[in-house]
Design an enzyme around this catalytic site. Structure first.
Site: not given
Lengths: 344, 272
Positions: A50, A99
């Site tokens: 989400c 990342h």
């Protein structure tokens, strides 16, 4: 051969955009197949939560790949590129490896140190593997990356300490009672804070919940919401006698739990420990009950100060975690370069 | 042969102590399991050294200060292992293993070659008396350690100091329940030990009870633990009060075991 990440997250894209680009669980197989079908894509993993949607890819011809991926987003979700393009970020090579590690280690999360994201990354990887979208490069890189995350978890306190009032209440209850199974709680006052705390405790297996409120109707309502039993306000102490944890949060301007009553109560219950949580302002529990043996009282300030301590502890861990992440990235990069060298 | 086993034991105990301490600062499964396994191996080697003596003596290896202290430290190690296996509490090892190790090193300081057992001790009641008394001592030492940890943890929770210390230590309920089990079991062992000792005394000296300092202090120790049990049941003296009782009981026990031998002269001084 290069590693590229294209995606967006809570940091730079509002939920209206994120939800449009997200992949539902039942779409993942098709999406992975779609990515694999692109001629420049060698390996692919899709992470869709989400808070972020990210594609991890091993590609040939970097320039073309980036275009193709944006096209893929737009084509797959049937939306115009201009709608989302300015929110996308792209990481390549060493930046991409950094990342992946930072995301999995929850260093890039909304709540730094939350533990859910690592599970989600693992799932994303497993799903890609099942669909044959992962081969040698990601297969090895992800395994190595998981080891880095585990190191961050064990060598720093990141993610170990709770940082919300209700999870700290659970933590404290477990420090006193070991387990919450078979325990009884009494909620006094039908405020939202006590409801939230009670729900946290119930999740941990609390057996019985009694709700007391000056207005009996409100007690019945809250009791229904948490799966408990409403009790009459006048008989409160009879239930405190049976309780292990008492959460108080009423609007009363005076103490509703008194020291002498609790003292009597402790004798009757043969000194079985009692844990009081006072989340009302002004306070509703006489602070002197903390002097009674086997009685533990925490008020809202005590809990908040633990929250702050734990947040500080987490913040202290971040630089250490970043350090381990950076070192891990170097290792992953070395490994990746050696593979590229061999295959060329 | 015996010395090799002893050196191996000390080495393994030190190694596992290192693992326990590392675990205290860094909770990794590696340290958790290595501490357990190495301590288990150390315990095994310790047991072999005791069995070796026992075989040569053809009697319990409890005939000298060295042997009794060695047996005592072995029993403590055994309890640490059992608690770790049963309750998954690793952190206690970092506190209590040093105590067991210290006892074992003191024992080694009193090391004596095997000597023939005096006839008076070759009695089946006496051979019940000895191991049970030392088993009870082991329980009491363990309970002392746990009581101190309890008091530390209780202070943390009571005064709202929730941080590294409180997170490293077990919960109050766990510590209190362990303490309860250890003290009750210790009390059972001590009672069996005292009764068997009395029967032996009857057979050896013709009287069940001779009011020697050792017997009197053993009785005081047992009474302290009995009153603890009574108060716990009927007055709810759990938690902190239990912990203080355990400390008092331990002091009395230590005096019975060591103090009486050095301060008074009596027939229990066979050790010297």
């Amino acid at each position: 051969m290069e590693i590229i990440i294209v995606g967006l997250s809570h940091k730079n894209a509002p939920v209206e955009i994120r939800e449009k680009l997200a992949f539902q669980d039942n779409e993942l197989n098709a999406a992975l197949a779609g990515l694999k079908a692109l001629p420049m894509v060698k390996e692919a993993v899709i992470l869709s939560t989400c808070n972020r949607v990210e594609l991890y890819l091993v590609v040939k011809e970097l320039e073309k790949a980036e275009e193709a991926i944006k096209e893929f987003f737009s084509g797959y979700h049937k939306i115009n590129r201009s709608f989302f393009e300015q929110h996308l970020y792209t990481y390549v090579g060493s930046e991409a490896l950094r990342h992946i590690i930072r995301v999995s280690a929850s260093l890039d999360s909304m709540v730094v140190g939350e533990t859910q994201i690592f599970g989600q990354v693992k799932e994303a990887y497993a799903r890609a593997r099942q669909n044959g979208a992962v081969a040698k490069i990601f297969g090895n890189l992800f395994q190595k990356m998981f080891a880095v995350i585990k190191r961050i978890r064990t060598e720093t306190e990141i993610g170990r300490l709770p940082v919300s009032v209700s999870s700290i209440a659970v933590d404290l209850a477990e420090k006193i009672f070991e387990t919450l199974e078979e325990k009884t709680i009494v909620i006094v006052g039908a405020g939202s804070m006590s409801e939230l705390t009670a729900k946290h405790l119930i999740k941990k297996g609390v057996k019985k919940v009694f709700v007391s409120n000056r207005s009996y109707e409100n007690a019945v309502e809250l009791a229904a919401r948490v799966g408990g039993e409403a009790i009459k306000y006048e008989s409160l102490y009879d239930y405190v006698l049976k309780a292990d944890i008492v959460i108080v949060s009423t609007g009363a301007p005076h103490f509703v739990i008194l020291r002498d009553e609790i003292n009597r109560c402790m004798q009757k219950r043969n000194q079985k420990p009692l844990f009081f949580i006072d989340i009302s302002v002004p306070r509703n529990i006489d602070p002197k009950i903390n002097d009674l043996e086997n009685v533990y009282l925490y008020n809202i300030d005590d809990l908040e100060s633990i929250v702050n301590n734990n947040k500080d502890e987490r913040a202290k861990c971040i630089s250490k975690a970043e350090e381990i992440a950076e070192k891990g990235k170097e290792d992953l990069l070395k490994y990746f370069n050696s593979i590229v060298l061999k295959s060329s | 042969m015996e010395l090799i086993l002893i050196y191996a034991t000390v080495f393994l105990y030190l190694l596992s102590l290192a693992a326990y301490w590392l675990y205290f600062f860094r909770k990794t499964p590696l340290f958790e399991y290595s501490s357990l396994i190495v301590l288990g191996l150390g315990g095994l080697s310790h047991l072999c050294s005791l069995l070796y003596r026992s075989m040569i003596l053809n009697y319990l290896p409890l005939t000298s200060s060295y042997e009794t202290l060695s047996f005592l430290s072995f029993c403590i190690i055994l309890i640490i292992l059992l608690i770790q296996l049963r309750h998954k509490i690793t952190v206690l090892g970092s506190f209590i293993l040093p105590v067991a190790l210290l006892i074992f090193i003191v024992a080694l300081g009193m090391y004596k070659e095997i000597e023939p057992v005096k006839l008076i001790f070759r009695n089946r009641w006496f051979s019940v008396h000895l191991p049970f008394v030392f088993l009870s001592y082991a329980n009491f030492v363990m309970s002392l350690g746990i009581s101190i940890v309890y008091l530390i943890q209780e202070h943390q929770v009571k005064s709202h100091r929730i941080g590294k210390v409180s997170h490293a230590l077990p919960s109050l309920a766990m510590l209190d329940s362990l303490n309860y089990k250890l003290l009750s079991l210790g009390l059972v062992f001590l009672s069996i030990g005292i009764v068997a000792g009395a029967v032996w005394e009857k057979e050896a000296f013709g009287s069940y009870w001779m009011w020697s300092p050792k017997e009197v202090w053993a009785l005081i120790t047992a009474l302290i633990y009995f009153s603890w049990l009574h108060l716990r049941f009927f007055k709810g003296w759990r938690g902190k009060k239990s912990a203080f009782f355990s400390i008092a009981g331990f002091l009395s026990m230590a005096f019975t075991y060591l103090g009486v031998n050095t301060l008074f002269k009596g027939f229990h001084n066979f050790i010297k």
